[in-house]
Structure formats: structure tokens, C-alpha cells
Write an enzyme that holds these catalytic residues in place. Structure first.
Site, PDB file in Angstrom:
ATOM      1  N   TYR A 136       0.811  -1.211   0.000  1.00 16.30           N
ATOM      2  CA  TYR A 136       0.000   0.000   0.000  1.00 16.30           C
ATOM      3  C   TYR A 136       0.849   1.268   0.000  1.00 16.30           C
ATOM      4  O   TYR A 136       0.413   2.321  -0.447  1.00 16.30           O
ATOM      5  CB  TYR A 136      -0.873   0.047   1.265  1.00 16.30           C
ATOM      6  CG  TYR A 136      -2.028  -0.924   1.312  1.00 16.30           C
ATOM      7  CD1 TYR A 136      -2.604  -1.441   0.158  1.00 16.30           C
ATOM      8  CD2 TYR A 136      -2.565  -1.302   2.538  1.00 16.30           C
ATOM      9  CE1 TYR A 136      -3.673  -2.316   0.215  1.00 16.30           C
ATOM     10  CE2 TYR A 136      -3.641  -2.173   2.609  1.00 16.30           C
ATOM     11  CZ  TYR A 136      -4.203  -2.686   1.457  1.00 16.30           C
ATOM     12  OH  TYR A 136      -5.264  -3.546   1.529  1.00 16.30           O
TER      13      TYR A 136
ATOM     14  N   CYS B 282      -3.264  -0.760   9.374  1.00 13.15           N
ATOM     15  CA  CYS B 282      -2.270  -0.228   8.443  1.00 13.15           C
ATOM     16  C   CYS B 282      -2.330   1.290   8.516  1.00 13.15           C
ATOM     17  O   CYS B 282      -3.396   1.882   8.289  1.00 13.15           O
ATOM     18  CB  CYS B 282      -2.579  -0.702   7.025  1.00 13.15           C
ATOM     19  SG  CYS B 282      -1.583   0.082   5.738  1.00 13.15           S
TER      20      CYS B 282
ATOM     21  N   THR C 167      -0.980   3.453   6.515  1.00 13.78           N
ATOM     22  CA  THR C 167      -1.189   4.036   5.187  1.00 13.78           C
ATOM     23  C   THR C 167      -2.655   4.014   4.794  1.00 13.78           C
ATOM     24  O   THR C 167      -3.213   5.036   4.358  1.00 13.78           O
ATOM     25  CB  THR C 167      -0.358   3.268   4.138  1.00 13.78           C
ATOM     26  OG1 THR C 167       1.028   3.418   4.437  1.00 13.78           O
ATOM     27  CG2 THR C 167      -0.637   3.787   2.742  1.00 13.78           C
TER      28      THR C 167
ATOM     29  N   CYS D 174       4.354   2.061  10.789  1.00 13.16           N
ATOM     30  CA  CYS D 174       3.798   1.009   9.933  1.00 13.16           C
ATOM     31  C   CYS D 174       3.699  -0.229  10.803  1.00 13.16           C
ATOM     32  O   CYS D 174       4.653  -0.563  11.522  1.00 13.16           O
ATOM     33  CB  CYS D 174       4.699   0.764   8.725  1.00 13.16           C
ATOM     34  SG  CYS D 174       4.221  -0.669   7.712  1.00 13.16           S
TER      35      CYS D 174
ATOM     36  N   HIS E 219       3.881  -3.239  10.089  1.00 12.93           N
ATOM     37  CA  HIS E 219       4.929  -4.202   9.743  1.00 12.93           C
ATOM     38  C   HIS E 219       6.159  -4.023  10.624  1.00 12.93           C
ATOM     39  O   HIS E 219       6.844  -4.989  10.968  1.00 12.93           O
ATOM     40  CB  HIS E 219       5.367  -4.028   8.279  1.00 12.93           C
ATOM     41  CG  HIS E 219       4.504  -4.694   7.268  1.00 12.93           C
ATOM     42  ND1 HIS E 219       3.284  -4.199   6.901  1.00 12.93           N
ATOM     43  CD2 HIS E 219       4.686  -5.829   6.533  1.00 12.93           C
ATOM     44  CE1 HIS E 219       2.751  -4.978   5.976  1.00 12.93           C
ATOM     45  NE2 HIS E 219       3.587  -5.979   5.738  1.00 12.93           N
TER      46      HIS E 219
END
Length: 236
Positions: A40, A72, A74, A174, A176
Site C-alpha cells: 500500500y 495499516c 497508510t 507502519c 509491519h
């Protein structure tokens, strides 16, 4: 039992889901890994809004969630306002970088926001703190997905990008990036700030019961990653 969908483009949302499963009860969770549209982080706002709407329409067609969590930064920054307007019957919980607590404790110039290009561009919160350092490392979410069980291979790459900035605090902008806390801490003594616990706290306001949880997995990709994601969630 509340029906709660958790959406991310890959493994990042699993760090959020871990926190939810540990502290929220009486929910039926569906984790949707949108691998078809990953990553993304370099997509336009218009494209991200289109993606978000298609995913919500898809979930409504069979799961009918009470709550959707954009796990997320984003996707949250680019589309959550539009989704709340389009789907007022659904409660949306987004993922904001933990910038405020970091900047309350440290001078803005000592705080580094580590995020995707799209989060840095679209996040209103990121724009508010003008003196904060901001860094987008090329392809980092994808590299984390690819090396989920051997993240030490990313340490040198992280060090080369982060150390020249000498941060005292790093905001993991983020989901992640919560997977690489250990690797960052191996070369940098900056305090790390993440957002997963805040999402769990928010969801708890809608799920006060004490029952057990169910958890299901889906992907928009070919499905090959699901065993890897399952292993990461419950064994790492």
C-alpha cells in the site's frame, strides 16, 4: 459476539491482531491479508480509497462486520474518513502512528517517524509535527514479509538508514515495523513507540464481555502465505 474484520496488505496487521487476541474478548475476528494490492505504501490516495471500498464491499457480502480495523497506517491515513462516510453502519478503527506520546516525551527534532511514503504524505498527524524527522526506507514492508522468519538479514540495511539520523525516539509508523523491534534495538538505543496497544484499548470499548474469541484468515492472493502468517501469529 462482535464480528471484527482486521485488514492489512500483508503481515503487519498480524502484530495488531496479536495484541487484540491477548486483550480483547468475545469477538469473531477475520484477518484479511490484501496481498493482491500489496504494498500500500507507494499508492495514491485515490487508489487506496478505491481499494478500501472494494474490500469493505467484499466483507459486507458475506461476513457483515460490526467493526473493521484498518491495521495499516497508510490505509488509515488515506481512506478511513471516506469509509466512515460511505459505510456509517460500520464502526471503523484506524491505526495512527504513536507520534503524540513520543513528542510529549522528546523534542520533535529527536523523534524519527519511520513510515511508508504514503503515510508520511497523507497522515494529518505526521504533517502536524513539522520538526520531527521522517524516514521512508525503500520496500521495507515487503522485505519484512519476505523475511518474516529471518529478520536479522535486514539489520545492516536498517542500521545504514537509521543511524545517520541519531534519533532518541523512533515511532514505528507502519504495523509491519513492529516485527523488527529487536533488530532496531540491536544497534540503536532509541525508545520505540508503536500503536497496537492503542488499537486494542479502543476495541475494548466496544467489546466489554469476557468470552472467548474465534479467528479466521483470508487473503486476496494465492493463499500460499497463509500458513506462514498463521505460524507467525501463534508461534513467534
Amino acid at each position: 459476539m462482535k464480528k471484527v474484520a482486521v485488514i492489512d496488505s500483508g503481515s503487519g496487521g498480524l502484530n495488531v491482531l496479536k495484541s487484540l487476541l491477548n486483550s480483547v474478548h468475545d469477538c469473531q475476528f477475520l484477518y484479511l491479508a490484501d496481498e493482491k494490492n500489496a504494498p500500500y505504501g507507494e499508492k495514491s490516495k485515490q487508489n487506496l480509497i478505491k481499494i478500501a471500498k472494494s474490500l469493505v464491499d467484499f466483507l459486507n457480502s458475506f461476513f457483515k462486520p460490526d467493526i473493521i480495523i484498518f491495521a495499516c497506517n497508510t490505509l488509515t491515513a488515506a481512506s478511513i474518513k471516506s469509509m466512515r462516510n460511505l459505510f456509517p453502519q460500520i464502526t471503523f478503527i484506524g491505526c495512527e502512528p504513536a507520534i503524540k506520546p513520543a513528542c510529549e516525551k522528546y523534542a520533535q527534532s529527536d523523534v524519527l517517524l519511520l513510515a511508508t511514503p504514503a503515510t508520511i504524505k497523507y497522515s494529518a498527524l505526521a504533517k502536524k509535527y513539522n520538526d520531527m524527522q521522517k524516514l521512508a526506507i525503500d520496500n521495507l514492508p515487503s522485505l519484512i514479509d519476505e523475511n518474516l522468519f529471518d529478520l536479522d538479514v535486514l539489520t545492516e540495511y536498517l542500521q545504514e538508514n537509521i543511524m545517520p539520523l541519531s534519533p532518541k525516539a523512533i515511532v514505528l509508523g507502519c504495523t509491519h515495523f513492529e516485527a523488527i523491534k529487536q533488530q532496531i534495538s540491536s544497534f540503536c538505543d532509541a525508545e520505540l513507540f508503536a500503536s497496537s496497544q492503542g488499537i486494542a484499548k479502543r476495541l475494548n470499548t466496544f467489546c466489554p464481555s469476557s468470552g472467548g474469541n474465534d479467528c479466521f484468515f483470508m487473503t486476496t492472493g494465492d493463499g500460499e502465505s497463509l500458513p506462514k502468517f498463521f505460524h507467525y501469529l501463534f508461534n513467534c
